[in-house]
Design a protein around this motif. Structure first.
Motif, PDB file in Angstrom:
ATOM      1  N   MET A  63      31.486  56.099   8.705  1.00  0.00           N
ATOM      2  CA  MET A  63      30.836  55.412   9.802  1.00  0.00           C
ATOM      3  C   MET A  63      30.095  54.209   9.213  1.00  0.00           C
ATOM      4  O   MET A  63      29.349  54.338   8.253  1.00  0.00           O
ATOM      5  CB  MET A  63      29.865  56.365  10.497  1.00  0.00           C
ATOM      6  CG  MET A  63      29.134  55.743  11.637  1.00  0.00           C
ATOM      7  SD  MET A  63      27.952  56.810  12.533  1.00  0.00           S
ATOM      8  CE  MET A  63      28.554  58.446  12.382  1.00  0.00           C
ATOM      9  N   ASP A  64      30.314  53.060   9.822  1.00  0.00           N
ATOM     10  CA  ASP A  64      29.641  51.860   9.331  1.00  0.00           C
ATOM     11  C   ASP A  64      28.233  51.746   9.909  1.00  0.00           C
ATOM     12  O   ASP A  64      27.854  52.466  10.825  1.00  0.00           O
ATOM     13  CB  ASP A  64      30.462  50.605   9.610  1.00  0.00           C
ATOM     14  CG  ASP A  64      30.620  50.312  11.100  1.00  0.00           C
ATOM     15  OD1 ASP A  64      29.930  50.941  11.925  1.00  0.00           O
ATOM     16  OD2 ASP A  64      31.430  49.432  11.428  1.00  0.00           O
ATOM     17  N   SER A  65      27.440  50.841   9.369  1.00  0.00           N
ATOM     18  CA  SER A  65      26.037  50.730   9.789  1.00  0.00           C
ATOM     19  C   SER A  65      25.888  50.238  11.223  1.00  0.00           C
ATOM     20  O   SER A  65      24.950  50.636  11.922  1.00  0.00           O
ATOM     21  CB  SER A  65      25.260  49.834   8.833  1.00  0.00           C
ATOM     22  OG  SER A  65      25.771  48.516   8.874  1.00  0.00           O
ATOM     23  N   ALA A  66      26.807  49.403  11.705  1.00  0.00           N
ATOM     24  CA  ALA A  66      26.732  48.933  13.095  1.00  0.00           C
ATOM     25  C   ALA A  66      26.945  50.088  14.066  1.00  0.00           C
ATOM     26  O   ALA A  66      26.253  50.196  15.080  1.00  0.00           O
ATOM     27  CB  ALA A  66      27.762  47.828  13.342  1.00  0.00           C
ATOM     28  N   LEU A  92      24.682  54.231  17.775  1.00  0.00           N
ATOM     29  CA  LEU A  92      24.470  55.646  18.103  1.00  0.00           C
ATOM     30  C   LEU A  92      22.976  55.969  18.151  1.00  0.00           C
ATOM     31  O   LEU A  92      22.525  56.712  19.028  1.00  0.00           O
ATOM     32  CB  LEU A  92      25.182  56.541  17.091  1.00  0.00           C
ATOM     33  CG  LEU A  92      26.696  56.575  17.185  1.00  0.00           C
ATOM     34  CD1 LEU A  92      27.281  57.350  16.007  1.00  0.00           C
ATOM     35  CD2 LEU A  92      27.155  57.178  18.496  1.00  0.00           C
ATOM     36  N   ASN A  93      22.220  55.424  17.230  1.00  0.00           N
ATOM     37  CA  ASN A  93      20.768  55.656  17.241  1.00  0.00           C
ATOM     38  C   ASN A  93      20.126  55.092  18.499  1.00  0.00           C
ATOM     39  O   ASN A  93      19.270  55.725  19.109  1.00  0.00           O
ATOM     40  CB  ASN A  93      20.118  55.040  16.009  1.00  0.00           C
ATOM     41  CG  ASN A  93      20.439  55.791  14.744  1.00  0.00           C
ATOM     42  OD1 ASN A  93      20.868  56.936  14.776  1.00  0.00           O
ATOM     43  ND2 ASN A  93      20.267  55.123  13.607  1.00  0.00           N
ATOM     44  N   THR A  94      20.543  53.905  18.914  1.00  0.00           N
ATOM     45  CA  THR A  94      20.011  53.278  20.125  1.00  0.00           C
ATOM     46  C   THR A  94      20.315  54.134  21.346  1.00  0.00           C
ATOM     47  O   THR A  94      19.438  54.387  22.172  1.00  0.00           O
ATOM     48  CB  THR A  94      20.605  51.867  20.311  1.00  0.00           C
ATOM     49  OG1 THR A  94      20.256  51.080  19.170  1.00  0.00           O
ATOM     50  CG2 THR A  94      20.076  51.209  21.576  1.00  0.00           C
ATOM     51  N   ILE A  95      21.543  54.602  21.449  1.00  0.00           N
ATOM     52  CA  ILE A  95      21.946  55.435  22.592  1.00  0.00           C
ATOM     53  C   ILE A  95      21.159  56.740  22.601  1.00  0.00           C
ATOM     54  O   ILE A  95      20.660  57.163  23.636  1.00  0.00           O
ATOM     55  CB  ILE A  95      23.461  55.700  22.572  1.00  0.00           C
ATOM     56  CG1 ILE A  95      24.220  54.406  22.848  1.00  0.00           C
ATOM     57  CG2 ILE A  95      23.838  56.782  23.583  1.00  0.00           C
ATOM     58  CD1 ILE A  95      25.711  54.485  22.580  1.00  0.00           C
TER      59      ILE A  95
END
Length: 101
Positions: A1-4, A9-12
């Protein structure tokens, strides 16, 4: 999984609405319907009151028309289909999501 992807996912995950979990939180593991009378129904009514779909003054432990209407309000609010007033798997699952369990 890339950082973007991780950032997205963290934002969601942080945008999802969570309810405060009462100290006496109960995991609902059985279906509930109109006509039931139990402590579990009382817990359901307490959950729905805390969530905003049920008037706190009416917590009785009896699953009558008022409780059915509150469950239907909850189901509509969270896009649970069908809107039946019956507390089955989909409704219980959404309740658990809202409390983080």
């Amino acid at each position: 999984m890339d950082s973007a992807t991780q950032t997205q996912l963290n934002t969601i995950s942080h945008s999802e609405k969570k309810l405060e979990t009462p100290g006496n939180f109960v995991m609902f593991d059985t279906d509930l319907k109109q006509g039931n009378q139990s402590e579990t129904v009382k817990d359901l009514q307490g959950f729905l009151a805390n969530e905003g779909s049920y008037p706190e003054a009416q917590i009785s432990g009896y699953f009558g028309n008022l409780t059915k209407k509150a469950v239907m309000t909850f189901q509509k609010k969270y896009n649970i289909d069908p809107v039946s007033g019956y507390v089955g798997y989909k409704t219980r699952h959404r309740m658990q999501q809202l409390t983080g369990f």
